[in-house]
Write an enzyme that holds these catalytic residues in place. Structure first.
Site, mmCIF file in Angstrom:
data_model
loop_
_atom_site.group_PDB
_atom_site.id
_atom_site.type_symbol
_atom_site.label_atom_id
_atom_site.label_comp_id
_atom_site.label_asym_id
_atom_site.label_seq_id
_atom_site.Cartn_x
_atom_site.Cartn_y
_atom_site.Cartn_z
ATOM 1 N N GLU A 50 0.821 -1.214 0.000
ATOM 2 C CA GLU A 50 0.000 0.000 0.000
ATOM 3 C C GLU A 50 0.853 1.261 0.000
ATOM 4 O OE1 GLU A 50 -0.423 -2.555 1.987
ATOM 5 O OE2 GLU A 50 -2.513 -3.240 1.867
ATOM 6 N N PHE A 112 -11.246 -7.249 13.864
ATOM 7 C CA PHE A 112 -10.143 -7.691 13.031
ATOM 8 C C PHE A 112 -9.837 -6.630 11.968
ATOM 9 C CE2 PHE A 112 -8.694 -9.983 9.153
ATOM 10 C CZ PHE A 112 -7.445 -10.320 9.626
ATOM 11 N N GLN A 113 -8.601 -6.279 11.856
ATOM 12 C CA GLN A 113 -8.117 -5.259 10.916
ATOM 13 C C GLN A 113 -8.789 -3.900 11.138
ATOM 14 O OE1 GLN A 113 -8.078 -6.903 6.858
ATOM 15 N NE2 GLN A 113 -5.992 -7.640 7.272
ATOM 16 N N LYS A 162 -17.200 -0.791 5.767
ATOM 17 C CA LYS A 162 -17.598 -1.798 4.781
ATOM 18 C C LYS A 162 -19.102 -1.785 4.545
ATOM 19 C CE LYS A 162 -16.921 -6.706 3.832
ATOM 20 N NZ LYS A 162 -16.377 -7.979 4.335
ATOM 21 N N MET A 471 24.257 8.400 2.556
ATOM 22 C CA MET A 471 24.185 9.683 3.247
ATOM 23 C C MET A 471 24.395 9.506 4.750
ATOM 24 S SD MET A 471 24.008 12.858 2.749
ATOM 25 C CE MET A 471 23.167 13.457 1.293
#
Lengths: 567, 192
Positions: A50, A112-113, A162, A471
């Site tokens: 993502e 969940f999630q 959802k 760097m």
């Protein structure tokens, strides 16, 4: 006809003129993907992470000037977007991120999630929405796009449970207009402010224009050139302002700051007027604030009122859209020829040739960038990550056209180069797009080479491979007693074989003589190519003004032994 | 008003009455390192809009940054910096103080002197309600302290410009408005 929330999202995206989005599905966002297959006009590019989706949307937005769109599911999908959103926020890039959320009854129950992504992204978005009613979806999306692209652009997140995507249906009503009380992005500036700015410009003997990202965002490229030529004012650009002014223009005077050209920093230091256009006086530009441009009055033009006086007190702050302001300003500016000052800037350039590349047989990263610049005529879109390669690209690529450097400037997010280049190429399929990476950053997002292959995105990926976080190593060398703790990558993959594993060509370059042929070969191949430039580990970026210090403490490249005056 | 060497400033903001607006404002203050002395929120005269009163510590530049950053929040409709204005400012406090038959009379006298009110009387304590500027509340609290303050709750300051507020430049400070332009982007004529 009543539509589901998911269909309303798709219809809204079409109304906003969206034709491509970057994303990765999951449980909570799945209803949207269920509808997406019925909207072939909305091209979906499946990313492998993502973070890549958010950064690709960023690259797309910067290359095209349109709003970039990304989508992810709830929980980890949403949190994976965060780095990309934060980068877009720091660099004022308009993206709209659409995230799925757990169903409304589950919110707050640690489902969940589940994760509070509107809470997480509060300080890194321009605004965000949690849409709890299907009837609010279309107005929220319309507002999201409007907020993202107007005023000082920025990322906007729309979080949709959802069951709002899937549950009850609603009529699709696209609002005629957006009305957000109190949100009225400025256009023209106050006449008095413009008049004061014009007076300061007309009075100045040693003026410098310090052009930032705002020039590109407000499409003020042409107005900037007119202002510079009208009063013969040298133009230096910030990192994000690079490509706002052609590097081959006689008034172009480089980039000042931490790794800017010495002559650019010195020009700002000696100026009696700094005309700051659409930039925010980042510490990488100013160094120690009290020593920044100590002889200069400051004109500061910005569209965001909170930027005025934030880091540097301006003598003449001007609030407005840069293109509008420059159009107001131009007729008030007298034609001038600051001959003595231009000569002075020229002699600074001669005395401090920061861009001179050492004459050596070794494969220097600066040489790679210079060759790439020549072989693409300075007209490719260059997308970089963060670190040494970013600075070498900024210093040695001769950008001739606007919006051709895309880099994570404010946040400094490594791994930006691969996905943002994909987004830039999707947005500008006719342009040559080179992703410039270090081996460190490349390994953060190289999984999205699969996205390039799968979606046929023809980006050329250059790796300046020094086997070290360059760097960071440089800072360890200069400031941490050469204690190279945790910077050496002693088990890098074979990037050529890696490319081949993804089904694309990999080219390794170890000799200076192979640089140009490899670049030409890569560009002749009709598809993504990885070019692995193997460079030495201890090459440093010069000049360097250490963090928190000033132009007086600038370190320039040490002369090789036995040679005088070469830097 | 000076507090710990810093000027105290009163800022009011008209905000959209939407879920999360307080979190947005609080998050901005925390992230930018601004210090809130007090914050009071409630409905305004307009449906759908709430009004917040902030008291913040800091110099002029800090307060300008606070108003500038507040103005960037999309849900913030209008900001007024009341610092240089004639204002009415009030705070309400409830003070639960220990009492005994012996000192009850003395406490009632103090309450009357301050034009406060006793709103609850128990066997061993009473609850006093006082409204006024912070100084007045502090003064009563100091005088009550020897009796034993068991609990104190203060609302934080609410403030309003005296007279007609409409049309004042300071009351129309929102991003992009003229008032805002003049206020936020003050031309610094020193050295110009």
């Amino acid at each position: 006809m009543k539509l589901t929330g998911a269909e309303i999202v798709c219809e809204s995206l079409l109304k906003e003129g969206v034709d491509v989005m970057f994303g990765l599905p999951g449980g909570a966002i799945l209803p949207l993907y269920g509808a997406l297959s019925r909207y072939p006009q909305l091209r979906h590019i499946l990313c492998r992470h993502e973070q890549a989706a958010a950064m690709a949307a960023d690259g797309y937005a910067r290359a095209t000037g349109r709003v970039g769109v990304c989508a992810a599911t709830s929980g980890p999908g949403a949190t994976n977007l965060v780095t990309g959103i934060a980068s877009a926020h720091m660099d004022s890039v308009p993206i709209v991120a659409i995230t799925g959320q757990v169903p409304r009854p589950a919110i707050g129950r640690d489902a969940f999630q589940e994760c509070d992504v509107t809470g997480i992204t509060l300080p890194i978005t321009k605004h965000n929405y949690l849409v709890m009613d299907v009837a609010d979806l279309a107005p929220a999306i319309k507002e999201a796009f409007y907020v993202a692209r107007t005023g000082r652009p920025g990322p906007v997140l729309v979080d949709i449970p959802k069951d709002v995507l899937l549950g009850e249906r609603a009529e699709f009503v696209w609002p005629e207009q957006v009305n957000i009380p109190g949100y009225n992005p400025p256009q023209d500036a106050d006449r008095e402010q413009v008049a004061v700015a014009a007076r300061l410009i007309n009075e100045a003997e040693r003026p410098v224009i310090l052009a930032g990202h705002g020039v590109l965002i407000s499409h003020a490229y042409e107005e900037l050139r007119q202002l510079a030529e009208r009063a013969q004012i040298p133009v230096v650009t910030t990192l994000l302002g690079i490509s706002a002014f052609p590097t081959d223009h006689y008034l172009h005077a480089g980039m000042p700051g931490m790794h800017g050209m010495a002559y650019a920093s010195l020009a700002v230091d000696q100026a009696d007027l700094v005309i700051a256009l659409g930039m925010r006086f980042d510490d990488r530009v100013t160094g120690r604030l009290r020593d920044f441009a100590p002889r200069a009055r400051i004109i500061h033009v910005d569209i965001d009122p909170s930027e005025l006086h934030k880091n540097i007190k301006a003598n003449a702050p001007v609030l407005g859209d840069l293109k509008c302001v420059l159009r107001q300003l131009l007729p008030l500016v007298e034609r001038r020829v600051h001959m003595e000052w231009l000569r002075r800037v020229d002699s600074l350039r001669a005395e401090h040739p920061s861009l001179r590349i050492r004459d050596t047989e070794a494969l220097l990263p600066q040489y790679v960038m210079q060759q790439l610049s020549e072989l693409t005529d300075g007209k490719a879109i260059i997308v970089t990550g963060v670190g040494q390669h970013q600075m070498w690209a900024a210093q040695h690529y001769g950008f001739k056209e606007p919006n051709t450097l895309i880099t994570s400037g404010g946040l400094g997010a490594m791994g930006f180069e691969v996905p943002a280049a994909l987004g830039a190429k999707v947005g500008c399929p006719d342009r040559t797009v080179w992703s410039i990476a270090g081996d460190g950053g490349f390994q953060m997002t190289m999984c999205d080479l699969a996205t390039a292959v799968e979606s046929g995105i023809n980006v050329k990926f250059a790796i300046l491979n020094n086997g070290v976080l360059g760097m960071v190593r440089q800072w360890q060398e200069f400031f941490y007693n050469k204690d190279y703790c945790a910077t050496v990558y002693s088990a890098n993959p074979d990037f050529v074989k890696l490319a081949e594993a993804f089904g694309i060509t990999g080219i390794r370059v170890k000799d200076k003589s192979q640089v140009a042929p490899a670049i030409q070969q890569a560009m002749a191949i009709p598809g993504p190519v990885v070019v692995d430039f193997v460079i030495k580990q201890d090459e440093n970026v010069y000049p360097m003004i250490p963090a928190g210090e000033s132009v007086g403490e600038m370190m320039e490249e040490p002369a090789p032994e036995g040679v005088q005056g070469i830097r | 008003m000076v507090y710990n060497g810093h000027q105290q400033h009163t800022i009011t903001a008209l905000v959209q009455d939407k879920p999360g607006v307080l979190a947005r404002v609080a998050s901005m203050f925390r992230r930018r390192g601004f210090n809130i002395v007090s914050l009071a929120v409630g409905n305004s005269e307009q449906p759908g809009l709430s009004r917040m009163t902030f008291v913040v510590n800091g110099d002029r530049d800090t307060v300008d940054q606070v108003t500038g950053q507040l103005g960037k929040l999309i849900d913030v409709v209008r900001i007024s910096d009341l610092s240089d204005q004639e204002t009415v400012a009030r705070e309400l406090a409830l003070i639960k103080v220990e009492t005994s038959p012996a000192n009850r009379g003395e406490i009632v006298q103090l309450v009357n002197l301050f034009r406060a009110a006793i709103v609850d009387v128990g066997a061993k304590s009473m609850v006093i309600e006082i409204t006024g500027e912070e100084d007045k509340i502090n003064a009563l609290a100091n005088l009550l302290a020897p009796f034993g303050i068991k609990e104190m709750m203060r609302t934080g300051r609410v403030a309003m410009v005296r007279g007609q507020a409409e049309g004042r430049v300071s009351d129309s400070v929102g991003i992009g408005r003229r008032g805002d332009i003049m206020d936020r982007a003050r031309v610094n004529y020193e050295g110009v």
